[in-house]
Design a protein around this motif. Sequence first.
Motif, short mmCIF file in Angstrom:
data_model
loop_
_atom_site.label_atom_id
_atom_site.label_comp_id
_atom_site.label_asym_id
_atom_site.label_seq_id
_atom_site.Cartn_x
_atom_site.Cartn_y
_atom_site.Cartn_z
N GLN A 32 7.78 1.68 -2.09
CA GLN A 32 8.76 1.74 -3.18
C GLN A 32 8.26 2.61 -4.32
OE1 GLN A 32 11.87 0.52 -3.17
NE2 GLN A 32 12.21 1.44 -5.18
N GLU A 33 6.98 2.52 -4.63
CA GLU A 33 6.42 3.36 -5.68
C GLU A 33 6.49 4.83 -5.27
OE1 GLU A 33 2.27 3.79 -8.28
OE2 GLU A 33 2.46 2.21 -6.77
N ALA A 34 6.24 5.11 -4.00
CA ALA A 34 6.34 6.49 -3.50
C ALA A 34 7.77 6.98 -3.60
CB ALA A 34 5.84 6.56 -2.06
N TYR A 35 8.72 6.11 -3.24
CA TYR A 35 10.14 6.48 -3.28
C TYR A 35 10.59 6.80 -4.70
CZ TYR A 35 15.21 6.01 -2.96
OH TYR A 35 16.55 6.24 -3.06
N VAL A 36 10.19 5.99 -5.65
CA VAL A 36 10.58 6.22 -7.04
C VAL A 36 10.03 7.56 -7.52
CG1 VAL A 36 10.26 5.42 -9.41
CG2 VAL A 36 10.83 3.78 -7.60
N THR A 41 14.79 23.40 -0.20
CA THR A 41 13.85 22.72 0.69
C THR A 41 12.89 21.86 -0.12
OG1 THR A 41 13.92 24.56 2.26
CG2 THR A 41 12.08 23.03 2.47
N TYR A 42 12.70 20.62 0.34
CA TYR A 42 11.74 19.70 -0.26
C TYR A 42 10.85 19.17 0.86
CZ TYR A 42 15.23 19.57 -4.03
OH TYR A 42 16.12 19.91 -5.01
N THR A 43 9.54 19.18 0.65
CA THR A 43 8.61 18.72 1.67
C THR A 43 7.78 17.55 1.15
OG1 THR A 43 8.43 20.94 2.62
CG2 THR A 43 6.68 19.37 3.17
N ILE A 44 7.69 16.51 1.96
CA ILE A 44 6.79 15.37 1.70
C ILE A 44 5.71 15.42 2.76
CG2 ILE A 44 6.58 12.88 1.51
CD1 ILE A 44 9.65 12.81 1.09
N SER A 45 4.46 15.50 2.36
CA SER A 45 3.36 15.58 3.31
C SER A 45 2.43 14.38 3.17
CB SER A 45 2.55 16.86 3.08
OG SER A 45 3.35 18.01 3.29
N ASP A 46 2.14 13.78 4.31
CA ASP A 46 1.09 12.77 4.40
C ASP A 46 -0.05 13.44 5.15
OD1 ASP A 46 -0.61 10.68 4.95
OD2 ASP A 46 0.94 9.34 5.76
N ALA A 94 -2.44 11.61 7.68
CA ALA A 94 -1.79 11.24 8.94
C ALA A 94 -1.31 12.45 9.72
CB ALA A 94 -0.60 10.31 8.66
N GLY A 95 -1.32 13.64 9.10
CA GLY A 95 -0.82 14.83 9.77
C GLY A 95 0.67 14.80 10.00
N GLN A 96 1.42 14.24 9.04
CA GLN A 96 2.87 14.10 9.19
C GLN A 96 3.58 14.64 7.95
OE1 GLN A 96 3.71 9.97 10.02
NE2 GLN A 96 2.81 10.08 12.07
N SER A 97 4.78 15.16 8.17
CA SER A 97 5.58 15.68 7.06
C SER A 97 7.05 15.39 7.31
CB SER A 97 5.39 17.20 6.91
OG SER A 97 4.05 17.54 6.64
N LEU A 137 12.30 5.79 4.47
CA LEU A 137 11.84 5.41 5.81
C LEU A 137 10.52 6.09 6.14
CD1 LEU A 137 15.22 5.53 7.75
CD2 LEU A 137 13.94 3.50 7.07
N PHE A 138 10.35 7.32 5.70
CA PHE A 138 9.10 8.04 5.93
C PHE A 138 7.97 7.37 5.15
CE2 PHE A 138 6.05 11.48 5.00
CZ PHE A 138 5.76 11.91 6.28
N PHE A 139 8.23 6.98 3.93
CA PHE A 139 7.19 6.31 3.14
C PHE A 139 6.81 4.96 3.76
CE2 PHE A 139 9.04 8.77 -0.62
CZ PHE A 139 8.03 9.73 -0.57
N GLU A 140 7.76 4.32 4.40
CA GLU A 140 7.48 3.00 4.99
C GLU A 140 6.70 3.10 6.30
OE1 GLU A 140 11.14 0.21 3.44
OE2 GLU A 140 11.46 1.44 5.23
N ASN A 141 7.12 4.00 7.18
CA ASN A 141 6.54 4.02 8.53
C ASN A 141 6.31 5.42 9.08
OD1 ASN A 141 6.31 1.12 9.32
ND2 ASN A 141 8.50 1.16 8.88
N GLY A 142 6.25 6.43 8.22
CA GLY A 142 5.93 7.77 8.67
C GLY A 142 6.96 8.34 9.63
N TYR A 143 6.49 9.21 10.50
CA TYR A 143 7.34 9.90 11.48
C TYR A 143 8.18 8.91 12.27
CZ TYR A 143 8.34 13.14 15.40
OH TYR A 143 8.94 13.91 16.36
N ALA A 144 7.54 7.84 12.77
CA ALA A 144 8.23 6.88 13.62
C ALA A 144 9.28 6.09 12.85
CB ALA A 144 7.23 5.91 14.25
N GLY A 145 9.15 6.03 11.52
CA GLY A 145 10.12 5.28 10.73
C GLY A 145 11.51 5.85 10.79
N LEU A 146 11.64 7.12 11.23
CA LEU A 146 12.94 7.78 11.30
C LEU A 146 13.52 7.82 12.71
CD1 LEU A 146 11.34 9.94 8.87
CD2 LEU A 146 13.78 9.81 8.51
#
Length: 217
Positions: free
Chosen positions: A30-34, A47-52, A55-58, A96-105
């Motif tokens: 939630q903090e990440a989402y805000v 274009t907006y990019t969120i990178s973890d 974890a090697g995920q975006s 969803l990405f902040f919660e569970n990364g790539y698999a969250g979507l």
Amino acid sequence: MARPYRPGPQQFVFAVGDGNDHQVTVSDPQEAYVAFSAFFRDRDSDTYTISDEPAGQSLVLMPGQGVISRITGADRPRSEYLRVDRANRYLPSAMLFFENGYAGLDHFGQWFSDLADLDASPETRGAARAATFTTEAAAIEEVGRIWGDSGIVDPSDQYYVFFDSHDADDDRAERAELLQLIAFLGIERVDAPAGAARGEVWTRTDARLDAEFARWS
């Protein structure tokens, strides 16, 4: 309250391609989402990019093209693409990405491995997506995903209503996919009653779907 990251805190990098990347350290999704919501709304970018990075995920949001991309694997990246028909889909995908990364979507929509596939008509995309589900179990799970987004059970308990209150011009790809999947599963489609929205799809209830839909309620 959002579940804290374990281990935490976690770092994400937000970027729009102007070189002024924004790094945040957050304790929960939630903090990440805000933080990202403020970043997203304060900028006007295609274009907006969120990178973890650990974890090697975006996640790449492309409002200028009406596309979302998710990427996993730092050494041998794998990308998938999703056509976005409504502007209010971008920020939920970020959560969803902040919660569970790539698999969250996984269940967020119709993902394709080739960006060019998104240029096909919605009906063609829907049929192509439906054809990837070759077992009853997989087809039932996908029908559940579609129902979970906008489905209801008619008060009579005899019918499922997909795309409740939606216009025929909405959700064309997912409607085409659904029609092919219910035919594959042998589920009976019925005429919508007078006064129903033009985009609704009505079917008879089915015990196989009852169990799956309970997961999405």
